[in-house]
Design a protein around this motif. Structure first.
Motif, short mmCIF file in Angstrom:
data_model
loop_
_atom_site.label_atom_id
_atom_site.label_comp_id
_atom_site.label_asym_id
_atom_site.label_seq_id
_atom_site.Cartn_x
_atom_site.Cartn_y
_atom_site.Cartn_z
N ASN A 98 0.86 -1.19 0.00
CA ASN A 98 0.00 0.00 0.00
C ASN A 98 0.89 1.24 0.00
O ASN A 98 1.37 1.68 1.05
CB ASN A 98 -0.93 -0.01 1.22
N LEU A 99 1.14 1.78 -1.18
CA LEU A 99 2.03 2.93 -1.29
C LEU A 99 1.39 4.22 -0.81
O LEU A 99 2.09 5.18 -0.47
CB LEU A 99 2.52 3.08 -2.74
N HIS A 100 0.07 4.28 -0.76
CA HIS A 100 -0.60 5.48 -0.24
C HIS A 100 -0.31 5.65 1.25
O HIS A 100 -0.26 6.78 1.75
CB HIS A 100 -2.11 5.40 -0.48
N VAL A 147 -7.53 -6.81 4.22
CA VAL A 147 -7.12 -7.09 2.85
C VAL A 147 -7.30 -5.86 1.96
O VAL A 147 -6.48 -5.59 1.07
CB VAL A 147 -7.92 -8.28 2.29
N LEU A 148 -8.37 -5.10 2.18
CA LEU A 148 -8.59 -3.90 1.37
C LEU A 148 -7.45 -2.91 1.50
O LEU A 148 -7.09 -2.22 0.55
CB LEU A 148 -9.91 -3.24 1.78
N LEU A 149 -6.86 -2.85 2.69
CA LEU A 149 -5.72 -1.97 2.92
C LEU A 149 -4.41 -2.60 2.47
O LEU A 149 -3.51 -1.91 1.98
CB LEU A 149 -5.65 -1.61 4.40
N SER A 150 -4.30 -3.90 2.62
CA SER A 150 -3.05 -4.60 2.29
C SER A 150 -2.89 -4.83 0.80
O SER A 150 -1.77 -4.83 0.27
CB SER A 150 -2.99 -5.95 3.01
N ILE A 151 -4.00 -5.05 0.09
CA ILE A 151 -3.95 -5.34 -1.35
C ILE A 151 -4.91 -4.40 -2.07
O ILE A 151 -5.96 -4.81 -2.57
CB ILE A 151 -4.32 -6.81 -1.63
N PRO A 152 -4.61 -3.10 -2.12
CA PRO A 152 -5.50 -2.18 -2.83
C PRO A 152 -5.56 -2.45 -4.33
O PRO A 152 -6.55 -2.15 -4.98
CB PRO A 152 -4.91 -0.81 -2.51
N THR A 153 -4.47 -2.99 -4.88
CA THR A 153 -4.44 -3.45 -6.27
C THR A 153 -3.78 -4.83 -6.29
O THR A 153 -2.92 -5.12 -5.45
CB THR A 153 -3.65 -2.49 -7.17
#
Length: 259
Positions: free
Chosen positions: A167-169, A213-219
């Motif tokens: 998560n680069l953001h 997971v939504l935060l760990s794998i946003p893409t």
């Protein structure tokens, strides 16, 4: 009987690791030294994420500097590993009837060479890259990994390069190194437990694992290479984690070795 090669996923993080000597890069060197010498390497990396499946067929793949804003020295890095057209055609055959383009123009991008220049610093092992089809779901990538598993018996090292958490953001750019975010630690811990228990289908359907997971794998681009490695594992393989850590609070540097 020939020794079966492992399948290895490298959590690689910042491209600057290509130049640095730190705990992560030292770990990659140990992994290379402790792994039987492969006849060739098949690399699946986050940074060839395109709407088709391609495989490099050049005999001398170019070193691609696919990033911006880094020091001049990083753009001077070359990783002159040879290609392996025979392996490229073998991969195309193994994945049939799925169409696979033999690509003579693409080379080795930093997701591959930033790790391999530590694990195999002499650049004397042939390397072939396989693209990740961005149009396909995780289940498709896992099945492709299953099809590629027999390469391990042919002394081909299957390498995934990306990050379990990416998560680069939320990344601490240019700041004092923070403690890992709680959600990053929780998801990495859950994923490790699932890998050790061989609960791979839960990791394929990762979207169902909750908010972490939504935060760990946003893409999915940095996560999908792991699925190829897990899919290529065999029932008797030990799963180990030879390198670990979280960079910038939100990028997992976990290396996963099957076999």
């Amino acid at each position: 009987m020939a020794e079966i090669m492992p399948a290895i996923f490298f959590g690689r993080g910042n491209p600057m690791n290509a130049l640095l000597h730190n705990g992560y890069t030292a770990g990659w060197r140990r992994v290379g030294a402790q792994t039987p010498r492969p006849q060739a390497i098949l690399s699946i990396s986050a940074h060839w994420f395109v709407p088709q499946i391609g495989v490099t067929i050049s005999t001398a793949p170019r070193t691609i500097h696919d990033f911006g804003g880094f020091p001049f020295e990083l753009y001077q890095v070359q990783y002159p590993a040879p290609g392996d057209p025979e392996l490229a055609r073998r991969v195309q055959h193994m994945l049939a009837p799925v169409p696979v383009k033999l690509d003579p123009s693409w080379g080795l991008h930093h997701g591959t060479w930033s790790v391999l220049r530590h694990a195999y610093p002499d650049a004397d092992v042939p390397v072939v890259q396989l693209s990740i089809d961005e149009t396909q779901p995780a289940s498709c990538h896992f099945e492709l990994g299953r099809k590629l598993a027999p390469l391990r018996d042919e002394r081909v090292l299957i390498v995934g390069s990306g990050n379990l958490v990416h998560n680069l953001h939320a990344y601490a750019w240019g700041q004092h190194m923070p403690s890992p975010y709680d959600w990053a630690v929780r998801f990495e811990t859950t994923a490790k437990e699932m890998m050790l228990a061989r609960e791979y289908q839960a990791l394929v359907s990762y979207e169902k694992l909750g908010r972490d997971v939504l935060l760990s794998i946003p893409t999915p681009d940095h996560y999908l290479p792991l699925l190829y490695v897990l899919a290529a594992s065999q029932s008797g393989d030990a799963v180990t984690f030879p390198v670990a850590g979280v960079d910038g609070g939100s990028v997992s540097m976990l290396t996963v070795r099957a076999g």
